[in-house]
Structures are given as structure tokens and as C-alpha cells.
Design an enzyme around this catalytic site. Structure first.
Site, PDB file in Angstrom:
ATOM      1  N   LYS A 118      -1.564  -8.386  -2.818  1.00  0.00           N
ATOM      2  CA  LYS A 118      -2.568  -8.802  -1.858  1.00  0.00           C
ATOM      3  C   LYS A 118      -3.916  -8.153  -2.197  1.00  0.00           C
ATOM      4  CE  LYS A 118       1.133 -10.759  -0.318  1.00  0.00           C
ATOM      5  NZ  LYS A 118       1.989 -10.213   0.725  1.00  0.00           N
ATOM      6  N   ASP A 151       4.055  -0.091   6.330  1.00  0.00           N
ATOM      7  CA  ASP A 151       3.570  -1.148   5.443  1.00  0.00           C
ATOM      8  C   ASP A 151       2.099  -1.368   5.784  1.00  0.00           C
ATOM      9  OD1 ASP A 151       2.840  -3.543   4.225  1.00  0.00           O
ATOM     10  OD2 ASP A 151       4.780  -4.513   4.586  1.00  0.00           O
ATOM     11  N   TYR A 166       6.468  -8.731   8.534  1.00  0.00           N
ATOM     12  CA  TYR A 166       6.392  -9.693   7.436  1.00  0.00           C
ATOM     13  C   TYR A 166       7.725 -10.454   7.318  1.00  0.00           C
ATOM     14  CZ  TYR A 166       6.224 -11.417   2.656  1.00  0.00           C
ATOM     15  OH  TYR A 166       6.288 -12.212   1.551  1.00  0.00           O
ATOM     16  N   ARG A 170      11.374   1.554 -18.393  1.00  0.00           N
ATOM     17  CA  ARG A 170      11.800   1.447 -16.988  1.00  0.00           C
ATOM     18  C   ARG A 170      11.560   2.774 -16.278  1.00  0.00           C
ATOM     19  NH1 ARG A 170      16.668   2.509 -16.038  1.00  0.00           N
ATOM     20  NH2 ARG A 170      17.606   1.140 -17.591  1.00  0.00           N
TER      21      ARG A 170
HETATM   22  C1  LIG Z   1       3.345 -10.017   0.942  1.00  0.00           C
HETATM   23  C2  LIG Z   1       3.795  -8.930   1.815  1.00  0.00           C
HETATM   24  C3  LIG Z   1       4.946  -8.197   1.518  1.00  0.00           C
HETATM   25  C4  LIG Z   1       5.850  -8.527   0.347  1.00  0.00           C
HETATM   26  O1  LIG Z   1       5.210  -8.322  -0.868  1.00  0.00           O
HETATM   27  P1  LIG Z   1       5.534  -9.163  -2.211  1.00  0.00           P
HETATM   28  O2  LIG Z   1       4.602  -8.584  -3.194  1.00  0.00           O
HETATM   29  O3  LIG Z   1       5.300 -10.600  -1.899  1.00  0.00           O
HETATM   30  O4  LIG Z   1       6.975  -8.914  -2.532  1.00  0.00           O
HETATM   31  C5  LIG Z   1       5.276  -7.153   2.366  1.00  0.00           C
HETATM   32  N1  LIG Z   1       4.530  -6.864   3.452  1.00  0.00           N
HETATM   33  C6  LIG Z   1       3.421  -7.555   3.769  1.00  0.00           C
HETATM   34  C7  LIG Z   1       2.630  -7.169   4.969  1.00  0.00           C
HETATM   35  C8  LIG Z   1       3.018  -8.606   2.967  1.00  0.00           C
HETATM   36  O5  LIG Z   1       1.912  -9.305   3.296  1.00  0.00           O
END
Ligand SMILES: *Cc1c(COP(=O)(O)O)cnc(C)c1O
Length: 387
Positions: free
Chosen positions: A196, A171, A98, A46
């Protein structure tokens, strides 16, 4: 070294024990100590795991960051970062965010006494000092925003936020470090859902955060271990493998999206195309200044009703109907009822004729032909009236 070279080599020296060219998946929870406290830097997975360290070093290098931290998901990264804020402190958040981020802020953290102000992209870009008042603790940005594809001027907001004493989290899931490096533009922390584009193959859930601020880096490392939202070694390895081809994939995503956006912009069944690469996009100039290219995400408002949108979504064959984005395969979805259902009762619901595309790296000709036949579902009368 250039981006492409760092993506393949940074953090990934051949395995000292065997010479293996691919970083091994260190599938272990613990590490034997020679004597009490005598170890090789690894005590418990961890806290630290060699496969995860390879990923963290590689992605930190791509962001130009001093500190990189991998998480079990994008939301795991967000949850951990939000521990930098205490209840009662003010958080300013872009209002087109998001859906899962909004859900965490509004349905979980707000109940614990956190104060969130949701601000439009126009207000953030045009009068950042007014919407980020003194005493704000944290400004949460996303650019381009999901799903409306608005572009936030990271430099302008960061300057105002720092003057107000706030830290800026960006983000950057939609751009990846290949297209934009928010830390160079003044953000204090950059965050990704590695699920992604960084993973890139729709086969793993993961998150990542990076910073060059020594205090934030140390605190986040402490929080990563304390909260425990860490990826397993196999998931870390999958993202690391994905990142090796990030540059070539992103070039193709951008090229295909450019062609799909141009096709949609001319189509009578489409009312509005939201793609920062189009000159008609309201923040095209900002996008041009802060991004190296415009990415693979497109949203569009269908000329027609929600049911017309559903009919289009049922009819595509190459484009698969599904949530998520950033994989090699093209996906189509309805944000209002899918990814952004959690914003339905918010002050900023998404339009019900909105369709979001994650443009994959298949043949652009096939992608366009498939959209062409699916858009034929929109009744001719609706198209005519849309002008
Ligand atoms: C998918 C996404 C998230 C969250 O990520 P996860 O891996 O699904 O927890 C946060 N911000 C954006 C812009 C996203 O597309």
C-alpha cells in the site's frame, strides 16, 4: 535525524564494492563461502539478503523499532505473527478488520483450534479491560479500520492488554510510520502491508513487521526463516524506493483527502462520510491525539441503493475502480462485493451502500470534479429523501 532523512538514508550506505548510490538488487539465492562456515554474514537468501536487510533497517528506523522483518505480503507477515499463538489460546480482534485478515482467522486458523473473539471499536476504546480478559494471548488491532475508518485508542488497549498478559499487534497499513508509530503508543508489534503506501506505486506486493521486544524480535526472525514468506530482492528494492518519497506522498494524500472529505460532507447524494479528520467523526479526538494527520483513506455511505453505488463506481474517470489502496493513483471500490466480500457471512458485514476511496496524489480539483459528475448518477429523488 528527521523522518525524511532516515527514509532516504537509513540502511542504505553506498555499496562498498562500487559506490553505487542506490542499494543494489542482490539477485542471488546463495553466497560462496571461503571455507566451511566462513562467510560475510550471508549464507542463503531465505535467511538473509542484503537488499532485504536494507529495507528492514530503513523501515525499522522509521518505526523507531529495534527489529524489522520484511515479508512476501501483508498476509505473509500476518501468517508469521500468528505463529506466536498456539491453538487453544485466546485472540481478541477488532471486529472491523481487513477482509483477508478475517478470512485467515475465520476460515483457516479457527479450523485448527484457535479461539477468536471479535470486539467492536467502541468496546475496545471504552472498556478495554472488560473485553481483553486475563489469559488472552494476543490482541489484533487495526487503526483506522478498513473499511469503516474507525479509530482504535492504541494506548488504552495496550495498557489493558498488558495487564491481562497479552501482546498487542497493530496493523498500521493505513497510517504508515509517517502518521503514527504504534510501538511508541504501547503496541508490541506493528505490521504493514507494504503493498500500500510504503511501496506507494501499486507495483509490488509486500509486508513488514517490527518490534522492539528482544524475545519477540528473535522469535519472529526465526519464524520468518522457518515459514519462508520472504520477499525477493527486487520486491524489497521496489518498496525501498517507494519509501524514499513516503513523506512527500503522505503529505499530499492527507491534503487531497481533507479536500475530498469536505466536498463529500456537503454533497446531498452522500449520507455519511467516514474520515477521522472530520470533527463529526466519532473518534476524532482519539485520532487527533494519536495520529500526526488523518491519512488518505475515506469511506462514505451513499444516499441510495447498492445499484446507485454501482452506477457511481462505473462513472468515475480519474478514480479507477479497483481493490487495493495507498498508491499515487486514486482508486474507488465497493467493499461489500470487493475487498470485504469475505466478511459477508460474518457478524459484521459492511453496509451495501458503502464506497471506499483511496485518495491519490493527482490534482484535488480533478478528483473532486470527477466525483461530482459521478455522483450525479444518484437519482434526485433519493437525494431529497436522504435529508
Ligand atoms: C492489504 C492489506 C493487508 C494485506 O496485505 P497484502 O499485502 O495484500 O497481503 C492487511 N491489512 C490491511 C489493512 C491491508 O489494507
Amino acid at each position: 535525524m528527521d523522518f525524511e532523512t532516515r527514509a532516504i538514508h537509513d540502511g542504505q550506505e553506498p555499496d562498498p564494492a562500487t559506490g553505487a548510490v542506490s542499494v543494489p538488487i542482490y539477485q542471488t539465492s546463495t553466497y560462496i563461502q571461503e571455507g566451511v562456515g566462513e562467510h560475510k554474514g550471508y549464507v542463503y537468501s531465505r535467511s538473509r539478503n542484503p537488499t532485504r536487510v536494507a529495507l528492514e533497517e530503513c523501515l525499522a528506523s522509521l518505526e523507531g523499532a529495534e527489529h524489522g522483518l520484511a515479508f512476501s505480503s501483508g498476509m505473509g507477515a500476518t501468517t508469521t505473527i500468528m505463529q506466536l499463538v498456539s491453538p487453544g489460546q485466546r485472540v481478541v480482534c477488532v471486529n472491523d478488520v481487513y477482509g483477508g485478515t478475517y478470512r485467515l482467522f475465520d476460515k483457516v486458523l479457527k479450523g485448527h483450534g484457535y479461539g477468536f473473539e471479535y470486539v467492536s471499536v467502541d468496546d475496545l476504546n471504552e472498556r478495554p479491560a472488560d473485553v481483553v480478559p486475563d489469559g488472552t494471548r494476543l490482541v489484533w488491532l487495526e487503526t483506522p479500520t478498513n473499511p469503516l475508518m474507525n479509530v482504535v485508542d492504541v494506548r488504552a488497549v495496550a495498557e489493558a492488554a498488558h495487564a491481562a498478559g497479552a501482546i498487542v499487534v497493530c496493523d498500521a497499513t493505513f497510517t504508515t510510520p509517517y502518521l503514527q508509530r504504534p510501538l511508541e503508543q504501547g503496541a508490541d508489534i506493528v505490521l504493514h502491508s507494504t503493498t500500500k503506501y510504503l511501496g506507494g506505486h501499486s507495483d509490488v506486493i509486500g509486508g513488514f513487521a517490527a518490534t522492539s521486544d528482544p524475545e519477540l524480535g528473535e522469535r519472529l526472525r526465526f519464524l520468518q526463516n522457518s515459514l519462508g514468506a520472504v520477499p525477493g530482492p527486487f520486491d524489497a528494492w521496489l518498496v525501498l524506493r517507494g519509501v524514499k518519497t513516503l513523506a512527500v506522498r503522505m503529505r499530499q494524500h492527507c491534503e487531497n483527502a481533507r479536500r475530498v472529505a469536505a466536498f463529500l460532507a456537503e454533497h446531498p447524494a452522500v449520507e455519511l462520510v467516514r474520515y477521522p479528520g472530520l470533527e463529526s467523526h466519532p473518534q476524532h479526538a482519539i485520532a487527533r491525539a494519536q495520529m500526526d494527520d488523518f491519512g488518505g483513506m475515506i469511506s462514505f455511505d451513499l444516499a441510495g441503493s447498492r445499484d446507485d453505488a454501482f452506477a457511481v463506481l462505473r462513472s468515475t474517470k480519474v478514480w479507477r475502480l479497483g481493490e487495493s489502496l495507498g498508491g499515487v493513483e486514486s482508486l474507488i471500490e465497493h467493499p461489500g462485493l470487493m475487498t470485504h466480500a469475505s466478511t459477508a457471512d460474518s457478524p459484521f458485514p459492511v453496509p451495501e451502500n458503502l464506497v471506499r476511496l483511496s485518495v491519490g496524489i493527482e490534482s484535488a480539483d480533478d478528483l473532486i470534479a470527477d466525483l461530482e459528475q459521478a455522483l450525479a448518477q444518484v437519482p434526485a429523488a433519493v437525494r431529497a429523501s436522504s435529508g
